[in-house]
Design an enzyme around this catalytic site. Structure first.
Site, PDB file in Angstrom:
ATOM      1  CB  SER A   1      18.078  22.465   2.644  1.00 42.85           C
ATOM      2  OG  SER A   1      19.430  22.714   2.300  1.00 42.85           O
TER       3      SER A   1
ATOM      4  CE  LYS B   1      21.133  20.689  -7.151  1.00 39.95           C
ATOM      5  NZ  LYS B   1      21.532  21.613  -6.111  1.00 39.95           N
TER       6      LYS B   1
ATOM      7  CD  GLU C   1      16.213  25.492  -6.740  1.00 40.18           C
ATOM      8  OE1 GLU C   1      15.893  24.401  -6.263  1.00 40.18           O
ATOM      9  OE2 GLU C   1      17.166  25.637  -7.525  1.00 40.18           O
TER      10      GLU C   1
ATOM     11  CG  ASN D   1      18.440  19.770 -10.333  1.00 33.24           C
ATOM     12  OD1 ASN D   1      19.027  19.050 -11.146  1.00 33.24           O
ATOM     13  ND2 ASN D   1      18.842  21.003 -10.025  1.00 33.24           N
TER      14      ASN D   1
ATOM     15  CG  HIS E   1      19.925  25.206 -10.508  1.00 32.92           C
ATOM     16  ND1 HIS E   1      21.040  25.395  -9.728  1.00 32.92           N
ATOM     17  CD2 HIS E   1      19.052  24.483  -9.776  1.00 32.92           C
ATOM     18  CE1 HIS E   1      20.840  24.798  -8.554  1.00 32.92           C
ATOM     19  NE2 HIS E   1      19.651  24.226  -8.565  1.00 32.92           N
TER      20      HIS E   1
ATOM     21  N   GLY F   1      21.728  22.982  -0.860  1.00 24.84           N
ATOM     22  CA  GLY F   1      22.775  22.044  -0.472  1.00 24.84           C
ATOM     23  C   GLY F   1      23.448  22.376   0.850  1.00 24.84           C
TER      24      GLY F   1
ATOM     25  CD  GLU G   1      23.771  23.663  -8.109  1.00 26.25           C
ATOM     26  OE1 GLU G   1      23.524  22.798  -8.962  1.00 26.25           O
ATOM     27  OE2 GLU G   1      23.403  23.555  -6.913  1.00 26.25           O
TER      28      GLU G   1
HETATM   29  P1  13P Z   1      19.147  20.740  -2.343  1.00 25.17           P
HETATM   30  O1  13P Z   1      17.765  20.159  -2.188  1.00 25.17           O
HETATM   31  O2  13P Z   1      20.223  19.704  -2.384  1.00 25.17           O
HETATM   32  O3  13P Z   1      19.396  21.838  -1.367  1.00 25.17           O
HETATM   33  O4  13P Z   1      19.191  21.410  -3.802  1.00 25.17           O
HETATM   34  C1  13P Z   1      18.133  22.220  -4.199  1.00 25.17           C
HETATM   35  C2  13P Z   1      18.283  22.505  -5.629  1.00 25.17           C
HETATM   36  O5  13P Z   1      19.233  23.164  -6.048  1.00 25.17           O
HETATM   37  C3  13P Z   1      17.291  21.936  -6.546  1.00 25.17           C
HETATM   38  O6  13P Z   1      17.407  22.468  -7.827  1.00 25.17           O
END
Ligand code: 13P
Length: 249
Positions: A212, A11, A166, A9, A94, A172, A96
């Site tokens: 992560s 983003k 997740e 992803n 997601h 992150g 976010e």
């Molecule tokens: P990270 O791998 O940067 O922690 O993000 C995970 C994520 O949100 C994948 O959709």
């Protein structure tokens, strides 16, 4: 046998040129390799059509879609548009999107229904916040997200759905769920799927871990019986790291 998947992803990262280079590098590293895992990349909307021309082994996903079929919804991108741009998958729900854009379970359910009816394969994300884990309501939160998010989907629809667990506190942050924490929740998700759709569906649904995940911890996470791969954020922006994670299978 459940499908193993490693999905990147991206983003809101990379301009079109950088995105094309990254996609080509992932494709090159994947081509001709006989591996168990399906490799997916999810670039920004603006890159999809061009990237679809430079990949073949690697599959293409969008990061979001509209909850309406078409019409006066300025700025939205419909599932049909995504399909016509070469996307096969779409990430829905997601954290976010849930947090920053206030997408709640009911609207996410509309997106899920629309995505499957347009022939997209949704990667449906669920995950609890740190406060919810600490308050001991993590399982209730995940169950509600699944129950409402997947409501009204048929067994046939679910065959094309991938679930991604997740935990929000791991995204992150550099803090990864321990293999035991991941396995515990993935097992729980499979139990909820069994309750909602029956044993066969639950046993054959791919459940990814995200948060992560990196080359140094992917193997241990993926070795859990109910962890069928990963949804990778930061580490998917470097082709070498992403491929190392893919190679963890
Ligand atoms: P990270 O791998 O940067 O922690 O993000 C995970 C994520 O949100 C994948 O959709």
């Amino acid at each position: 046998m459940r499908k193993k998947i490693v999905a990147g992803n991206w983003k809101m990262n990379t301009d079109l040129h950088e995105g094309l280079e990254l996609a080509k590098a992932v494709e090159e590293a994947s081509q001709g390799k006989k591996r168990d895992a399906i490799v997916i990349i999810a670039p920004p909307f603006t890159h999809l059509a061009k990237i679809s021309e430079v990949i073949s082994d690697v599959k293409l996903s969008a990061q979001n879609c509209a909850s309406e079929e078409s019409g006066a919804f300025t700025g939205e991108v419909s599932p049909a548009m995504l399909r016509s741009s070469g996307a096969e998958y779409v990430i829905i729900g997601h954290s976010e999107r849930r947090t920053y854009y206030h997408e709640e379970n009911v609207v996410l359910n509309r997106k899920m229904r629309l995505a499957v009816s347009n022939g997209l394969k949704p990667v449906f994300c669920c995950g609890e916040m740190l406060e919810e884990r600490e308050a001991g309501v993590l399982f209730d939160v995940i169950k509600e997200q699944l129950k409402v998010g997947l409501d009204g989907l048929s067994e046939k629809d679910i065959a094309n759905v991938v679930i991604a667990y997740e935990p929000v506190w791991a995204i992150g942050t550099g803090v990864t769920a321990s293999p035991d924490q991941a396995q515990e929740m993935h097992r729980f998700i499979r139990d909820v799927l069994e309750e909602l759709f029956g044993h066969d569906v639950a046993a054959s649904t791919t459940i990814l871990y995200g948060g992560s995940c990196k080359p140094s911890n992917a193997k241990e996470l993926f070795s859990n019986p109910d962890v069928d791969g990963g949804l990778i954020g930061g580490a998917s922006l470097k082709a070498e790291d992403f491929i190392q994670i893919v190679n963890a299978f």
